[in-house]
Design an enzyme around this catalytic site. Sequence first.
Site, PDB file in Angstrom:
ATOM      1  CE  LYS A 179      24.212  52.567   9.990  1.00  0.00           C
ATOM      2  NZ  LYS A 179      23.886  53.691  10.896  1.00  0.00           N
ATOM      3  CD  GLU A 254      29.437  41.175  21.372  1.00  0.00           C
ATOM      4  OE1 GLU A 254      28.841  40.997  22.449  1.00  0.00           O
ATOM      5  OE2 GLU A 254      30.465  40.556  21.051  1.00  0.00           O
ATOM      6  CB  CYS A 288      25.981  46.539  25.933  1.00  0.00           C
ATOM      7  SG  CYS A 288      27.697  46.456  25.487  1.00  0.00           S
ATOM      8  CD  GLU A 385      20.445  47.471  27.555  1.00  0.00           C
ATOM      9  OE1 GLU A 385      19.809  47.423  26.489  1.00  0.00           O
ATOM     10  OE2 GLU A 385      21.667  47.253  27.632  1.00  0.00           O
TER      11      GLU A 385
HETATM   12  P1  NAD Z   1      19.948  50.504  17.423  1.00  0.00           P
HETATM   13  O1  NAD Z   1      20.063  49.060  17.628  1.00  0.00           O
HETATM   14  O2  NAD Z   1      18.736  51.012  16.766  1.00  0.00           O
HETATM   15  O3  NAD Z   1      21.212  51.050  16.563  1.00  0.00           O
HETATM   16  C1  NAD Z   1      22.474  50.434  16.545  1.00  0.00           C
HETATM   17  C2  NAD Z   1      23.021  50.470  15.122  1.00  0.00           C
HETATM   18  O4  NAD Z   1      22.124  49.764  14.259  1.00  0.00           O
HETATM   19  C3  NAD Z   1      23.135  51.884  14.530  1.00  0.00           C
HETATM   20  O5  NAD Z   1      24.274  51.956  13.693  1.00  0.00           O
HETATM   21  C4  NAD Z   1      21.884  52.002  13.692  1.00  0.00           C
HETATM   22  O6  NAD Z   1      22.012  52.921  12.638  1.00  0.00           O
HETATM   23  C5  NAD Z   1      21.759  50.585  13.156  1.00  0.00           C
HETATM   24  N1  NAD Z   1      20.402  50.227  12.737  1.00  0.00           N
HETATM   25  C6  NAD Z   1      19.227  50.740  13.171  1.00  0.00           C
HETATM   26  N2  NAD Z   1      18.199  50.163  12.510  1.00  0.00           N
HETATM   27  C7  NAD Z   1      18.725  49.260  11.660  1.00  0.00           C
HETATM   28  C8  NAD Z   1      18.187  48.333  10.746  1.00  0.00           C
HETATM   29  N3  NAD Z   1      16.871  48.228  10.540  1.00  0.00           N
HETATM   30  N4  NAD Z   1      19.016  47.533  10.060  1.00  0.00           N
HETATM   31  C9  NAD Z   1      20.346  47.600  10.258  1.00  0.00           C
HETATM   32  N5  NAD Z   1      20.930  48.472  11.097  1.00  0.00           N
HETATM   33  C10 NAD Z   1      20.135  49.286  11.807  1.00  0.00           C
HETATM   34  O7  NAD Z   1      20.145  51.162  18.793  1.00  0.00           O
HETATM   35  P2  NAD Z   1      19.856  52.676  19.185  1.00  0.00           P
HETATM   36  O8  NAD Z   1      18.603  53.207  18.592  1.00  0.00           O
HETATM   37  O9  NAD Z   1      21.073  53.421  18.853  1.00  0.00           O
HETATM   38  O10 NAD Z   1      19.631  52.505  20.737  1.00  0.00           O
HETATM   39  C11 NAD Z   1      18.433  51.953  21.255  1.00  0.00           C
HETATM   40  C12 NAD Z   1      18.731  50.980  22.359  1.00  0.00           C
HETATM   41  O11 NAD Z   1      19.716  50.021  21.948  1.00  0.00           O
HETATM   42  C13 NAD Z   1      19.338  51.585  23.600  1.00  0.00           C
HETATM   43  O12 NAD Z   1      18.396  52.148  24.443  1.00  0.00           O
HETATM   44  C14 NAD Z   1      20.010  50.370  24.203  1.00  0.00           C
HETATM   45  O13 NAD Z   1      19.085  49.610  24.933  1.00  0.00           O
HETATM   46  C15 NAD Z   1      20.477  49.592  23.033  1.00  0.00           C
HETATM   47  N6  NAD Z   1      21.883  49.793  22.711  1.00  0.00           N
HETATM   48  C16 NAD Z   1      22.737  48.809  23.051  1.00  0.00           C
HETATM   49  C17 NAD Z   1      24.082  48.972  22.770  1.00  0.00           C
HETATM   50  C18 NAD Z   1      25.084  47.940  23.123  1.00  0.00           C
HETATM   51  O14 NAD Z   1      26.261  48.232  23.113  1.00  0.00           O
HETATM   52  N7  NAD Z   1      24.675  46.730  23.401  1.00  0.00           N
HETATM   53  C19 NAD Z   1      24.536  50.112  22.149  1.00  0.00           C
HETATM   54  C20 NAD Z   1      23.623  51.101  21.786  1.00  0.00           C
HETATM   55  C21 NAD Z   1      22.295  50.907  22.071  1.00  0.00           C
END
Ligand code: NAD
Length: 483
Positions: A179, A254, A288, A385
């Site tokens: 996904k 992660e 990250c 962060e």
């Molecule tokens: P997020 O955690 O919301 O999204 C990451 C993934 O999870 C996406 O594929 C998203 O569709 C999915 N997702 C979202 N809600 C979900 C749910 N309820 N159940 C299952 N999957 C779900 O992150 P974001 O909105 O893309 O970014 C927000 C913050 O996350 C950023 O500001 C940053 O701090 C952090 N982030 C961290 C990393 C990393 O590599 N550690 C990467 C992207 C974002």
Amino acid sequence: MSQALWFDPSLVLIGGEWLSSATGKTLALKNPSDGSEICRIARGETWDVDAAVNAAQSARDGDWGRMTAFERGRILSRLSRLVSERVDELAQLEAVDVGKPLTQAKADAVALARYCEFYGGAADKVMGQTIPYLDGYTVYTLREPHGVTGHIVPWNYPMQIIGRSVGAALAMGNACVLKPAEEACLTALAFAHLALEAGLPAGALNVVTGLGAEAGAALSSHPGVNHISFTGSVETGALVQQSAGRNVVPVTLELGGKSPQLVFDDADLDAALPFLVNAGIQNAGQTCSASSRILVQRGVYDKVKSNMAEAYEQLTVGPALQDLRIGPLISDRQKEIVSNFLKIGSDLTIAAQGQIVSGAPDSGAYVKPTLYCDVPSDHVLARDEIFGPVQVLIPFDTEKQALTIANSTEYGLVASIWTANGARQMRLAKRLRSGQIFINNYGAGGGVELPFGGVGKSGHGREKGFEALYGFSQLKTVAAFHG
Ligand code: NAD
């Protein structure tokens, strides 16, 4: 897009077939460099995830499950070659989709090929053990795949994260449901096309695009999934763990970080400088393992500050295809998050800022890279962060003080130690609370071979390297009595 897409991005991949989402709904995919719509992607939901999990189960029970480890490895090796042949096209897709400057996008495509190469080579080298036991017994262990693995991937490094999680899961014989993030999924779809071309059997890799709260939540709570690998925010990671927990399914998380670099008086400052800056601004700080805290011993503090400030003044931000040091943030939402942090930092001293190039579209998600100095270690900008091109400089006097500051956030993903003192290197490597430690270097996101993962709110479980193969498999113990 400056070139036509070579695949239809509005389809999901289920059981080897490219299909519209069950509801026929789609979502717009935006180009963060100018806010324009790139294309529509499928808005997969519960029904699509159900079908994908069923297809993965059939693959596990069918051709894919029966394939030998070396045959799986050969497919991954072929996939690595196909990715290598299309590095430029994949980089172009990632640049337009993520806003990543082309050079950085290309490095990610090269890393994806390398992950497939590494896990292709490793697939038939994961072995069990024989265990001395009671007289009359032979005892051994088998490493077996979990079955169906779910991979929930963020937008910041789609290719690298798919390489490290899907690559390792396939090597161990799992059937995957991927996904991708709704903000960036073109390279995930391209990768799936190449995987089929490489000979991956139908259903071994399924891709469902869609919203996190719909397709993501359906995947993490699906009773037919046997392992979840999640990369993203702490909040969503906690939700994913909760819903997987209801099915008693293991989860690798992660999550984020506030990774420090510790610079001591005896450090080689010329060697350190590029790492100090680049680790904070790579991918516009949306990494990250970005190093957003630079802790500097008082004796070299002014020198490091002026060197970094000079580097910051030369940083330019602009559209991904202009290939400057920094591209836009992923979205207006992310720009708002980062801008709010900059507002919170209005009580701090700015050491230097980079520039947004003239002509960068107003509709792009651009922010100026910003270096703050003399930041108290308990300030919000030193603890939270930010996920943008923002770094803070924090002075310290003693090693003990540096260690206390470094270990003072909720995160623990990466840390680096810049010193010529060998005893200090060893001491701090043990005492820093972090999943990875670099000594006189810093590898944000780098190192296909290096196990990676966090402690505390940075998550748990390890991906990358050989360690990932253990994570994507489970151990079975066989005790045979033969007298
Ligand atoms: P997020 O955690 O919301 O999204 C990451 C993934 O999870 C996406 O594929 C998203 O569709 C999915 N997702 C979202 N809600 C979900 C749910 N309820 N159940 C299952 N999957 C779900 O992150 P974001 O909105 O893309 O970014 C927000 C913050 O996350 C950023 O500001 C940053 O701090 C952090 N982030 C961290 C990393 C990393 O590599 N550690 C990467 C992207 C974002």
